[in-house]
Design a protein around this motif. Structure first.
Motif, PDB file in Angstrom:
ATOM      1  N   PRO A 402     -32.415  63.364 -34.512  1.00 43.09           N
ATOM      2  CA  PRO A 402     -33.475  62.381 -34.803  1.00 43.09           C
ATOM      3  C   PRO A 402     -32.929  60.973 -35.028  1.00 43.09           C
ATOM      4  CG  PRO A 402     -33.757  64.350 -36.159  1.00 43.09           C
ATOM      5  CD  PRO A 402     -32.512  64.555 -35.365  1.00 43.09           C
ATOM      6  N   TYR A 403     -31.725  60.837 -35.579  1.00 48.85           N
ATOM      7  CA  TYR A 403     -31.192  59.491 -35.809  1.00 48.85           C
ATOM      8  C   TYR A 403     -31.003  58.745 -34.481  1.00 48.85           C
ATOM      9  CZ  TYR A 403     -29.930  61.181 -40.525  1.00 48.85           C
ATOM     10  OH  TYR A 403     -29.941  61.689 -41.783  1.00 48.85           O
ATOM     11  N   ILE A 404     -30.741  59.512 -33.410  1.00 47.34           N
ATOM     12  CA  ILE A 404     -30.611  58.861 -32.097  1.00 47.34           C
ATOM     13  C   ILE A 404     -31.992  58.411 -31.645  1.00 47.34           C
ATOM     14  CG2 ILE A 404     -30.007  59.216 -29.657  1.00 47.34           C
ATOM     15  CD1 ILE A 404     -28.002  61.365 -30.617  1.00 47.34           C
ATOM     16  N   LEU A 405     -32.968  59.309 -31.797  1.00 46.88           N
ATOM     17  CA  LEU A 405     -34.310  59.009 -31.284  1.00 46.88           C
ATOM     18  C   LEU A 405     -34.977  57.858 -32.020  1.00 46.88           C
ATOM     19  CD1 LEU A 405     -35.609  62.648 -30.769  1.00 46.88           C
ATOM     20  CD2 LEU A 405     -34.745  61.059 -29.052  1.00 46.88           C
ATOM     21  N   THR A 406     -34.694  57.716 -33.317  1.00 48.87           N
ATOM     22  CA  THR A 406     -35.393  56.663 -34.063  1.00 48.87           C
ATOM     23  C   THR A 406     -34.579  55.377 -34.174  1.00 48.87           C
ATOM     24  OG1 THR A 406     -34.544  57.451 -36.184  1.00 48.87           O
ATOM     25  CG2 THR A 406     -36.651  58.363 -35.459  1.00 48.87           C
ATOM     26  N   GLY A 407     -33.410  55.341 -33.528  1.00 47.76           N
ATOM     27  CA  GLY A 407     -32.634  54.094 -33.519  1.00 47.76           C
ATOM     28  C   GLY A 407     -31.761  53.912 -34.744  1.00 47.76           C
ATOM     29  N   GLN A 408     -31.572  54.960 -35.559  1.00 45.66           N
ATOM     30  CA  GLN A 408     -30.698  54.800 -36.733  1.00 45.66           C
ATOM     31  C   GLN A 408     -29.233  54.777 -36.282  1.00 45.66           C
ATOM     32  OE1 GLN A 408     -32.597  53.964 -39.171  1.00 45.66           O
ATOM     33  NE2 GLN A 408     -34.295  54.719 -37.922  1.00 45.66           N
ATOM     34  N   ILE A 409     -28.966  55.318 -35.082  1.00 43.39           N
ATOM     35  CA  ILE A 409     -27.643  55.099 -34.490  1.00 43.39           C
ATOM     36  C   ILE A 409     -27.790  53.812 -33.697  1.00 43.39           C
ATOM     37  CG2 ILE A 409     -26.013  55.953 -32.779  1.00 43.39           C
ATOM     38  CD1 ILE A 409     -26.417  58.668 -33.912  1.00 43.39           C
ATOM     39  N   VAL A 410     -27.134  52.769 -34.172  1.00 46.97           N
ATOM     40  CA  VAL A 410     -27.478  51.445 -33.664  1.00 46.97           C
ATOM     41  C   VAL A 410     -26.650  51.007 -32.464  1.00 46.97           C
ATOM     42  CG1 VAL A 410     -28.265  50.719 -35.919  1.00 46.97           C
ATOM     43  CG2 VAL A 410     -25.921  50.257 -35.258  1.00 46.97           C
ATOM     44  N   GLY A 411     -25.514  51.653 -32.247  1.00 41.77           N
ATOM     45  CA  GLY A 411     -24.713  51.212 -31.118  1.00 41.77           C
ATOM     46  C   GLY A 411     -23.587  52.187 -30.833  1.00 41.77           C
ATOM     47  N   SER A 412     -22.931  51.965 -29.714  1.00 40.97           N
ATOM     48  CA  SER A 412     -21.838  52.881 -29.357  1.00 40.97           C
ATOM     49  C   SER A 412     -20.777  52.113 -28.584  1.00 40.97           C
ATOM     50  CB  SER A 412     -22.366  54.021 -28.499  1.00 40.97           C
ATOM     51  OG  SER A 412     -22.690  53.544 -27.210  1.00 40.97           O
ATOM     52  N   ARG A 413     -19.615  52.702 -28.531  1.00 40.51           N
ATOM     53  CA  ARG A 413     -18.545  52.165 -27.694  1.00 40.51           C
ATOM     54  C   ARG A 413     -17.991  53.343 -26.918  1.00 40.51           C
ATOM     55  NH1 ARG A 413     -16.258  47.378 -27.595  1.00 40.51           N
ATOM     56  NH2 ARG A 413     -16.810  46.453 -29.580  1.00 40.51           N
ATOM     57  N   CYS A 560      -6.569  63.764 -27.432  1.00 41.62           N
ATOM     58  CA  CYS A 560      -7.864  64.313 -27.016  1.00 41.62           C
ATOM     59  C   CYS A 560      -8.909  63.217 -27.160  1.00 41.62           C
ATOM     60  CB  CYS A 560      -8.242  65.522 -27.876  1.00 41.62           C
ATOM     61  SG  CYS A 560      -8.549  65.106 -29.600  1.00 41.62           S
ATOM     62  N   ARG A 561     -10.100  63.489 -26.642  1.00 46.86           N
ATOM     63  CA  ARG A 561     -11.200  62.529 -26.807  1.00 46.86           C
ATOM     64  C   ARG A 561     -11.659  62.544 -28.249  1.00 46.86           C
ATOM     65  NH1 ARG A 561     -11.877  58.523 -23.588  1.00 46.86           N
ATOM     66  NH2 ARG A 561     -11.511  59.148 -21.456  1.00 46.86           N
ATOM     67  N   THR A 562     -11.855  61.363 -28.823  1.00 44.24           N
ATOM     68  CA  THR A 562     -12.326  61.302 -30.211  1.00 44.24           C
ATOM     69  C   THR A 562     -13.522  60.373 -30.296  1.00 44.24           C
ATOM     70  OG1 THR A 562     -10.766  59.507 -30.625  1.00 44.24           O
ATOM     71  CG2 THR A 562     -10.058  61.716 -31.246  1.00 44.24           C
ATOM     72  N   LEU A 563     -14.344  60.614 -31.297  1.00 46.80           N
ATOM     73  CA  LEU A 563     -15.531  59.784 -31.522  1.00 46.80           C
ATOM     74  C   LEU A 563     -15.564  59.404 -32.998  1.00 46.80           C
ATOM     75  CD1 LEU A 563     -18.362  58.870 -30.216  1.00 46.80           C
ATOM     76  CD2 LEU A 563     -19.284  60.825 -31.448  1.00 46.80           C
ATOM     77  N   GLY A 585       0.491  56.607 -26.508  1.00 48.63           N
ATOM     78  CA  GLY A 585       0.207  57.834 -25.753  1.00 48.63           C
ATOM     79  C   GLY A 585      -1.076  58.513 -26.203  1.00 48.63           C
ATOM     80  N   PHE A 586      -1.933  57.806 -26.952  1.00 53.32           N
ATOM     81  CA  PHE A 586      -3.201  58.396 -27.393  1.00 53.32           C
ATOM     82  C   PHE A 586      -4.319  58.001 -26.436  1.00 53.32           C
ATOM     83  CE2 PHE A 586      -1.365  57.587 -31.869  1.00 53.32           C
ATOM     84  CZ  PHE A 586      -0.714  58.812 -31.862  1.00 53.32           C
ATOM     85  N   VAL A 587      -5.413  58.788 -26.499  1.00 51.59           N
ATOM     86  CA  VAL A 587      -6.608  58.431 -25.734  1.00 51.59           C
ATOM     87  C   VAL A 587      -7.400  57.427 -26.579  1.00 51.59           C
ATOM     88  CG1 VAL A 587      -8.719  59.335 -24.670  1.00 51.59           C
ATOM     89  CG2 VAL A 587      -6.662  60.761 -24.777  1.00 51.59           C
ATOM     90  N   LYS A 588      -7.949  56.405 -25.917  1.00 46.81           N
ATOM     91  CA  LYS A 588      -8.716  55.405 -26.678  1.00 46.81           C
ATOM     92  C   LYS A 588      -9.908  56.058 -27.368  1.00 46.81           C
ATOM     93  CE  LYS A 588      -7.996  51.229 -24.083  1.00 46.81           C
ATOM     94  NZ  LYS A 588      -8.581  50.069 -23.496  1.00 46.81           N
ATOM     95  N   PRO A 589     -10.111  55.790 -28.646  1.00 48.21           N
ATOM     96  CA  PRO A 589     -11.254  56.419 -29.318  1.00 48.21           C
ATOM     97  C   PRO A 589     -12.585  55.810 -28.867  1.00 48.21           C
ATOM     98  CG  PRO A 589     -10.123  54.918 -30.803  1.00 48.21           C
ATOM     99  CD  PRO A 589      -9.299  54.968 -29.552  1.00 48.21           C
ATOM    100  N   SER A 590     -13.620  56.631 -28.872  1.00 47.64           N
ATOM    101  CA  SER A 590     -14.990  56.144 -28.661  1.00 47.64           C
ATOM    102  C   SER A 590     -15.631  56.002 -30.039  1.00 47.64           C
ATOM    103  CB  SER A 590     -15.798  57.147 -27.841  1.00 47.64           C
ATOM    104  OG  SER A 590     -15.143  57.440 -26.639  1.00 47.64           O
ATOM    105  N   ALA A 591     -16.823  55.439 -30.089  1.00 47.15           N
ATOM    106  CA  ALA A 591     -17.443  55.276 -31.411  1.00 47.15           C
ATOM    107  C   ALA A 591     -18.960  55.300 -31.338  1.00 47.15           C
ATOM    108  CB  ALA A 591     -16.999  53.953 -32.028  1.00 47.15           C
ATOM    109  N   LEU A 592     -19.552  55.769 -32.433  1.00 47.38           N
ATOM    110  CA  LEU A 592     -21.005  55.657 -32.640  1.00 47.38           C
ATOM    111  C   LEU A 592     -21.194  54.938 -33.968  1.00 47.38           C
ATOM    112  CD1 LEU A 592     -22.857  59.020 -31.917  1.00 47.38           C
ATOM    113  CD2 LEU A 592     -22.886  56.921 -30.570  1.00 47.38           C
ATOM    114  N   TYR A 593     -22.105  53.962 -33.986  1.00 50.76           N
ATOM    115  CA  TYR A 593     -22.317  53.215 -35.223  1.00 50.76           C
ATOM    116  C   TYR A 593     -23.656  53.585 -35.847  1.00 50.76           C
ATOM    117  CZ  TYR A 593     -18.266  50.874 -33.483  1.00 50.76           C
ATOM    118  OH  TYR A 593     -17.003  50.636 -33.010  1.00 50.76           O
ATOM    119  N   LEU A 594     -23.551  54.114 -37.053  1.00 50.68           N
ATOM    120  CA  LEU A 594     -24.733  54.585 -37.771  1.00 50.68           C
ATOM    121  C   LEU A 594     -25.227  53.472 -38.684  1.00 50.68           C
ATOM    122  CD1 LEU A 594     -26.507  57.067 -38.616  1.00 50.68           C
ATOM    123  CD2 LEU A 594     -24.781  57.560 -40.342  1.00 50.68           C
TER     124      LEU A 594
END
Ligand code: SF4
Length: 735
Positions: A402-413, A560-563, A585-594
């Motif tokens: 639901p946080y995705i659907l209502t926009g409480q997750i405001v951004g991502s990388r 590994c892939r990280t978020l 030698g690491f994989v670039k991290p991704s992100a979700l901003y709550l």
């Protein structure tokens, strides 16, 4: 293939066309139709799916309807239909021709023949013949001549100049280039009374006209500005254009102004309540007093005067912030060069991004400035302002949180890279950290809910606890307590890698290694350190980076892939981590901003003078903790800061502001009480319409909260001993 086996009798067609166009009010119809047919034939080899016979017939008939008929496309199609029926054409051929004619006019479904014909018809606008045809019939001097020439500029010249962007068939784009290089000298040679000497600027002006219209429609000014022509038009001319458009849109302007005053009133009122650092309350109060006095002199209502004062305030604040940002960004570019020089392997665009502005660095007002931060940090916006991006992101999930659907997750990388790896069944880790600064409150609960969700999707969870209590023992107890609450909420501790930052040697070792590879200039430009900053201030950020990257060390499973899940203020660490990841030698991290939960009170931090917007243990009266007494919870919700109006009557009439960045009760609903997307949208709608009043809204939030806590407490009391043991083992506490 019936359509391709039929070819109209050429002689009959030629004779009939001449007859059809002979009595036509548009004397240029037939030659134009012929030219379009020739252009379409030239484009045919590039569109192998098109039907040559249908395209040809449609090209010849597409101008057959009267030019003054608003349904000219349909009329032309009907004439073609009638002629083809008389010539015994099979029904499928007639249908293709009809669809192609409609497509040429941009009407009807997407039709391959129609698309090709549309390109051919548009290219005719860039032909010398079309312009010569138009200009040979110019009426003698006078009003009629002026009207005729302005129609020529509007219908023929300006569209021809702006055509390049609208064409999608590569061969047509090439043809356009060739035609324009023929047309340009021809236009230059024409009498200035027919074709203005600076005709090239017409498309620029048309772009500006479109831009102003988009602004009036409420589009993002920064986006519109970025798409404006580079050279620019002299100011007087621009203003003239703008005036003409504004004069034609009086009603919309009035509506818009009203809405802006309304919006700025909310912003300014809130700012006033929170005594923003830029405008001190005393200054604002003086402004209001002055405005009221002036209003009395002018016979205006005091409310109107206050509205205007607030509008001015909000504009002034915007200008000040923009100036600050500009200065900061210039500094950033300077530091970006230093960063590049220090780490040649760093990609330039990442280097640019690595340096946020001074305003961002302070982490000030992450809620009120959320949209600004999304743009400035160049993260992918997923909040209410970006419904399309959010809908695309939600497609990764069978049942989106639901946080995705209502926009409480405001951004991502780069969250899509993580989701792809998760969908492919690769090992993926979600990373989050919390400070052990007090009891677990609802803000931590919201973060925990997301961790539980990603764990259910198969991701490994890494949860770091930063010791901010000053005592290792207290920190371990706090960590253990939080883990048990998270377990009661549904987190599987067996599949969670939780650690206290300073107890984990891999974090400390990674921080040292990162420190060696990170020049002070980078830390300084990213975090705005000062000479007066303590040496610890330089090491703590390295620990934050290590929290993100150490999970890819070989002893913890390797790259590994990280978020990373964090507030948008944490983006500075994510970007720094991304800059150095590959070098290790690491994989670039991704992100979700709550989005952070809103504090229930308005409070100014005396140390910085800034309002504390988010729920934090630093302001106990603004947070609700899992072990708070029921009476405390009742009192805090009862006194919670809302987006409601000054009086009930006003709220019923004008509605409230249920933005969870403004109204703390709405924030409670979004994260815990009414998280379901549809139910939350309905609540917001009721608030906006004035149907829901704050008292009722608070009462329902309170009921749901108390029920929620009762369930959690019960679930926690029923946790098996094995879970408690696991929590103690992770936290390193004695029984
Ligand atoms: Fe906030 Fe509810 Fe009041 Fe609307 S009705 S302003 S959502 S408390």
């Amino acid at each position: 293939m019936t359509t391709q086996s039929y070819t109209p009798d050429a002689h009959r067609l030629a004779a009939s066309l001449a007859a059809i166009y002979a009595g036509h009010p548009d004397t240029r119809g037939l030659p134009a139709a012929r030219r379009v047919a020739v252009t379409a034939a030239d484009l045919l080899p590039h569109e192998p799916e098109a039907d040559p016979a249908a395209v040809n017939a449609a090209a010849l008939f597409h101008l057959a309807g009267r030019p003054d008929d608003p349904a000219r496309a349909e009329a032309s199609a009907a004439i073609a239909d009638a002629w083809l029926r008389g010539a015994d054409a099979p029904e499928p051929f007639m249908a293709s021709t009809r669809a192609a004619i409609l497509g040429a006019w941009g009407v009807g479904d997407d039709d391959v023949n129609g698309r090709l014909l549309w390109h051919a018809a548009q290219l005719d606008l860039a032909s010398v013949e079309r312009h010569a045809d138009y200009l040979k019939d110019v009426p003698p001097a006078g009003r009629a001549r002026e009207d005729y020439l302005s129609a020529y500029r509007r219908e023929c010249l300006t569209p021809a100049l702006g055509l390049r962007e609208r064409l999608s068939i590569p061969a047509a784009i090439e043809m356009y280039g060739a035609r324009m290089s023929r047309l340009a000298p021809w236009l230059d040679d024409q009498d200035a009374a027919l074709v203005p000497g600076d005709w090239r600027r017409l498309s620029e002006i048309a772009d500006i006209r479109r831009g102003v219209e988009r602004l009036l429609d409420g589009e993002d000014p920064a986006l519109v500005r970025s798409e404006m022509p580079a050279g620019g038009v002299p100011y007087a001319e621009y203003r003239g254009q703008q005036r003409a458009i504004i004069a034609g849109s009086h009603e919309r302007i009035l509506e818009l102004t009203h809405a802006r005053i309304e919006a700025s009133r909310n912003v300014a009122a809130e700012k006033y309540l929170e005594s923003d650092t830029i405008h001190k309350p005393a200054v604002e109060e003086n402004l209001f007093v002055g405005a009221r006095r002036k209003a009395r002199q002018l016979g205006l209502s005091t409310e109107t005067a206050e509205d205007i004062a607030r509008l001015l305030l909000s504009n002034a604040r915007e200008v000040q912030e923009r100036t600050l940002n500009d200065i900061a960004q210039r500094l950033s570019r300077l530091h970006g060069q230093i960063l590049d020089a220090d780490s040649p392997e760093t990609r330039t665009e990442e280097a640019d991004m690595a340096i946020p502005s001074l305003v961002v660095r302070t982490g000030d007002q992450p809620l009120a400035r959320e949209n600004e931060l999304i743009k400035e940090l160049r993260v992918t916006g997923l909040n209410e302002a970006y419904p399309e991006q959010r809908a695309r992101f939600a497609q990764w999930f069978e049942t989106p949180h639901p946080y995705i659907l209502t926009g409480q997750i405001v951004g991502s990388r780069d969250a899509d890279l993580f989701m792809q790896a998760l969908a492919d069944g690769q090992r993926c880790r979600v990373i989050a950290t919390m400070a052990t600064d007090g009891p677990m409150h609802l803000g931590h609960g919201a973060l925990g809910n997301l961790l539980i969700y990603f764990q259910s999707l198969g991701a490994e969870i890494s949860l770091g606890f930063r010791d901010e209590s000053g005592s290792g023992e207290v920190a371990r107890q706090t960590m253990c307590d939080r883990l048990l609450t998270l377990a009661a909420n549904g987190l599987d501790l067996e599949r969670t890698d939780a650690y206290l930052q300073l107890d984990r040697s891999a974090v400390v070792e990674t921080a040292f290694a990162l420190g060696e590879a990170t020049p002070l200039s980078v830390l300084n430009s990213a975090l705005g350190l000062r000479l007066s900053s303590s040496a610890t201030d330089t090491f703590l950020p390295l620990l934050r980076l290590a929290d993100i990257l150490h999970v890819q060390q070989p002893e913890l499973g390797g790259p590994c892939r990280t978020l990373v899940i964090d507030g948008i203020g944490g983006d500075v660490y994510v970007r720094m981590a991304r800059n150095v990841a590959e070098g290790f030698g690491f994989v670039k991290p991704s992100a979700l901003y709550l989005r952070m939960m809103r504090s229930l009170t308005t409070y100014d931090d005396p140390a910085t003078g800034s309002a504390v917007e988010v729920m934090t243990n630093a302001v106990p009266q603004g947070r609700i903790a899992y072990d708070d007494a029921v009476d405390d919870i009742r009192r805090r919700v009862g006194r919670a800061y809302t987006g409601g109006r000054r009086t009930l009557e006003e709220q019923r009439k004008l509605g409230g502001n249920p933005d969870p960045r403004v109204c703390s009760v709405s924030s409670l609903h979004a994260f815990h009480c009414t998280p379901d997307g549809d139910a939350y949208a309905a609540l917001q709608e009721r608030c906006r319409s004035g149907d829901l009043l704050c008292g009722e809204c608070k009462a329902s939030a309170l009921d749901k909260l108390l029920e929620y806590f009762e369930q959690r407490h019960e679930a926690r009391s029923r946790l098996p001993e094995s879970v408690s043991e696991r929590a103690r083992a992770l936290a390193g506490t004695a029984r």
